[in-house]
Write an enzyme that holds these catalytic residues in place. Structure first.
Site, PDB file in Angstrom:
ATOM      1  N   GLY A   1      34.699  33.089 -13.330  1.00 39.07           N
ATOM      2  CA  GLY A   1      34.456  31.668 -13.543  1.00 39.07           C
ATOM      3  C   GLY A   1      35.572  30.854 -12.947  1.00 39.07           C
ATOM      4  N   GLY A   2      35.572  29.549 -13.302  1.00 34.01           N
ATOM      5  CA  GLY A   2      36.569  28.647 -12.745  1.00 34.01           C
ATOM      6  C   GLY A   2      37.982  29.008 -13.165  1.00 34.01           C
TER       7      GLY A   2
ATOM      8  N   GLY B   1      39.124  32.160 -13.510  1.00 29.30           N
ATOM      9  CA  GLY B   1      39.534  33.437 -12.949  1.00 29.30           C
ATOM     10  C   GLY B   1      38.510  34.508 -13.260  1.00 29.30           C
TER      11      GLY B   1
ATOM     12  N   ASP C   1      14.985  35.687 -16.220  1.00 29.72           N
ATOM     13  CA  ASP C   1      15.283  34.474 -15.431  1.00 29.72           C
ATOM     14  C   ASP C   1      15.885  33.347 -16.233  1.00 29.72           C
ATOM     15  OD1 ASP C   1      15.448  33.108 -13.109  1.00 29.72           O
ATOM     16  OD2 ASP C   1      13.405  32.357 -13.171  1.00 29.72           O
TER      17      ASP C   1
END
Length: 823
Positions: free
Chosen positions: A548-549, A551, A616
């Site tokens: 993720g943002g 790491g 999904d």
């Protein structure tokens, strides 16, 4: 019941979402599928089904933790006495003792009924003169026990219809010094919001009398299941004065009926024996302690039971004390309900009712049923609901006995010991300090203390508490808004008691390390790892679980074989420590702050994400451990705040398209209702198997897609085809409806997460019944389309019987019925 491992995936997924959203309460303290709560007070066995009503009654242990259980004396155990009147709970200790009824819907209308049968349970032949009943912090009634030894009665009943402001309500018995309070039964029934419009947030209705005119069986007392709302209608007749009419045809409720009188009651009526006479009766106002001349609301029900000839006309006036009650003549329709009623309470000493035929009427007047209520103010505002819930959690955690019953702050003369509250005229009271010192408390410090934002002092000294201070409290201690005192008994005498100040945090924490940009990492009683230890745990960061943002997350194993997840902040990450910590609600095991390296070590969620279990679905923020228990990760808004509308203290909200609250996008002010919106999207994904944003044939929100199909009643076209019919259709409908409520455009119209959890619980029960083989195929009762019940405590109600207690028994036969008093 089948074990969880054999439940269908649909049920397991719904259960885990409910757990993630807020947890599950004890099953015996829950409303049933109709929304009913039926309590047998003083009963110590298991739940049972009443033969007459088919309703299930529960013991009261899950609703109250005080008082003593008793059985009535044998000589009062009469054949027609209901089962739950054979025992009771008395409250010899404390001024106020309360029952807490949970899993309700905030703002919904409920009918609450309490029953009392003394039955000489204490062998003294002396019942209490009276005691007070409260609903929350508002006075309800003072039951009169003077008729307790009446051989034809003795059961006293109190009933009220009120709007409940929170997701729970407390019914409290208050000792006024006139005898020991006791209770035999307690019922709660939810009502449609449209029923009994005279009951509002500011005004409750207290039952004075409810009468079924001229039932063909004079021993018949109508209630559930004949009345789906479980109101109790007592027979009312006088063979000397009144003729009787009846039909076996069903009487229909009109569209948008405000009262929904049952067909079984409306199928009979009285009419004057002499066709030229009127129908007349009266009742006297009964003073209340704080209201010497209470207001009254009356509802009179009419329906034509005869198919009239072409020239016949039945029309009549309803008069009160000689003046028109209703300005026009009433013409009842054939087999269709109608009613006359007053919207605002009247305040008179006596109410003389006269029903007389109009001049062009060829037939005498009729009357099918009557209800009369007195009114009570419900304007007193209880303690802030968040403060009340937190304090009750603390009470439960520590099993506080004291006087911690009912509302923490109100009424002021009954406020909880060693609590200090602030009082405002137009706003709820708030708890400002809590003294729990010297109570021999053990265990950990409850996180519920973090949910008291107005508290400035918490004294936990002189106890034997262990473990860490919850992060929420640590933050407030650090910023100076909270003075927490926690010197344990074994740590020194009370003379050495000190308050926890920001400078003391280093000593209280296992470690404290400074971060960049004034961030600080303060984690109490968690293991501190070095970077080299993380390398060993993860085998050189060999297996990556996610990214993720912040790491990457790696798989690892501790020395004892415990599997963990290691979240390592990337050097390129723009997140600070606060954001790094705030994103995770999974269980923390430890941390690393080793030079430039920063990492968190937390519980490994063996079953991966919810996305991996349904087709999904973008639901990667919901993780499942090996027991399929759900935890939330990277879901920064899922935190507790003061109010549903409080702004969340974050500068930006990072979200995936399709999940972000449109109101936030417009205002840039997220609230807890923003999370409700996102949760609703996840529910729709679970039901449909579709992503949050559909791309074929063009980009479309799943919300819009589902609303269109559900509006046409097409549930099959919405449900994920992978379920292959393995679900309860009512359950799926309800989940879809909850999801659409959560995703309404205006946040004020969305339910709270507590409301969502309560409604999901009902869905789970439906699906569990189906999975266990109890599915009947019938439709379920929604929270907005439920049922309710009867009351009316002993007093000089309607002078329609010679014995004023003749309609007080739940299932007793009135022995003497003389009709209304002549004027």
């Amino acid at each position: 019941m089948a074990p969880p491992s054999s439940w269908p995936p649909w049920l397991l997924l719904l259960l885990l979402l409910c757990l993630a959203a807020g947890g599950i309460l004890q099953s015996d303290a829950q409303p049933d599928s109709k929304g009913f709560i039926s309590i047998d007070c003083g009963y110590t066995g298991t739940s049972y089904v009443d033969d007459s009503t088919t309703l299930s009654y529960s013991p009261d242990a899950g609703f109250n933790d005080a008082g003593t259980n008793h059985n009535i004396s044998g000589e009062y155990n009469r054949p027609l006495l209901s089962r739950r009147s054979q025992n009771l709970r008395s409250f010899p200790d404390g001024t106020r003792n309360c029952y807490t009824l949970r899993s309700l819907v905030s703002g919904l209308k409920y009918l609450i009924r309490a029953t009392f049968f003394y039955g000489n349970y204490d062998g003294l032949n002396q019942p209490p003169v009276s005691f007070d009943l409260y609903i929350g912090v508002n006075f309800w009634a003072s039951p009169n026990m003077s008729s307790w030894s009446d051989p034809t009665g003795g059961l006293v009943t109190a009933e009220a219809i009120v709007v409940v402001p929170d997701d729970f309500v407390q019914v409290c018995l208050v000792n006024t010094g006139a005898g020991t309070p006791f209770i035999s039964g307690l019922d709660l029934r939810p009502l449609k919001r449209t029923l009994y419009p005279q009951a509002t947030a500011a005004q409750g209705l207290v039952m004075f009398g409810r009468l079924n005119a001229a039932p063909t069986n004079k021993t018949y007392i109508a209630r559930y299941p004949d009345d789906p709302h479980d109101r109790i209608w007592y027979p009312w007749y006088d063979a000397e004065k009144w003729a009787e009419m009846s039909t076996t045809e069903r009487v229909q409720n009109i569209e948008n009926d405000l009262f929904e009188a049952p067909s079984a009651v409306m199928q009979t009526a009285i009419t004057p024996r002499n066709a030229s006479n009127n129908i007349e009766f009266y009742w006297d106002a009964k003073p209340k302690p704080n209201d010497p001349l209470p207001g009254y609301i009356a509802i009179m029900y009419f329906t034509e039971l005869q198919l009239l000839n072409g020239n016949d006309v039945r029309q009549f006036y309803v008069n009160l004390n000689g003046n028109p009650w209703f300005p026009a003549g009433v013409t009842p329709q054939y087999l269709s309900n109608s009613a006359t009623y007053n919207s605002s309470p009247s305040r008179l000493n006596r109410y003389n009712i006269s029903i007389n035929a109009t001049s062009n009427s060829t037939l005498p007047p009729i009357l099918n049923a009557v209800e009369v209520f007195s009114v009570i103010p419900t304007t007193n505002i209880g303690t802030d609901s968040q403060d009340a819930s937190a304090s009750m959690s603390i009470k439960a955690k520590y099993q506080v006995q004291k006087n911690w019953m009912g509302d923490p702050c109100l009424p002021k003369n009954m406020a909880w010991d060693r609590l200090t509250c602030s009082y405002a005229i137009d706003n709820p009271s708030r708890i400002t300090s809590m003294d729990l010192s010297n109570n021999s408390l053990t265990g950990s410090i409850p996180d519920a203390l973090s949910q008291l934002p107005s508290v400035t002092v918490i004294d936990l000294s002189g106890n034997q508490l262990s473990g860490s201070i919850p992060p929420g409290l640590l933050k407030r201690i650090e910023d100076g808004s909270l003075d927490l005192r926690r010197r344990n008994q074994q740590q020194g005498s009370m003379n050495n008691m000190t308050a926890v100040k920001p400078q003391d945090l280093e000593a209280m924490s296992t470690a404290s390390y400074g971060g960049g940009d004034d961030d600080s990492l303060r984690i109490v009683d968690n293991r501190r790892f070095t970077y080299k230890e993380l390398e060993m745990i993860t085998n050189g960061f060999q297996r990556m679980l996610g990214q993720g943002g912040f790491g990457r997350v790696y798989d690892g194993f501790l020395e004892d074989g415990t599997q963990v997840a290691v979240k390592l902040r990337s050097h390129a990450s723009s997140q600070g420590v606060k954001e790094f910590l705030a994103e995770n609600l999974v269980s923390m095991i430890g941390y690393c702050k080793d030079g430039e390296y920063m990492a968190l070590v937390y519980e490994y969620m063996a079953q991966g994400t919810l996305r991996e279990h349904i087709a999904d679905v973008k639901a990667t923020n919901i993780l499942l451990n090996a027991r399929l228990e759900a935890k939330i990760a990277d879901f920064g808004l899922s935190r507790a705040f003061n109010h549903d509308t409080d702004p969340i203290p974050t500068n930006t909200l990072v979200g995936t398209p399709g999940y972000v609250d449109p109101e936030y996008q417009a205002t840039m002010q997220p609230t807890t209702k923003s999370d409700v919106y996102s949760f609703g999207v996840v529910l729709l994904e679970l039901v449909t198997g579709m992503p949050a944003v559909l791309s074929d044939p063009e980009p479309t929100s799943i919300i819009h897609w589902a609303r269109q199909r559900l509006a046409r009643g097409n549930i099959e076209g919405v449900v994920d085809a992978c379920m292959r019919g393995a679900y309860d259709v009512n359950c799926v409908w309800k989940v879809a409806e909850i999801a659409l409520e959560c995703t309404t455009q205006a946040s004020a119209q969305r339910p709270t997460m507590a409301d969502v959890v309560a409604q999901l619980q009902e869905c789970i029960e439906l699906e569990k019944d189906r999975a266990a083989g109890f599915y009947t195929g019938g439709s379920s009762s929604s929270v907005d389309d439920p049922s309710w019940s009867y009351g009316g405590y002993a007093s000089g109600q309607f002078t329609y019987v010679s014995n004023s207690t003749a309609f007080e028994m739940e299932r007793r036969v009135p022995t003497v019925v003389t009709g209304p008093a002549a004027r």
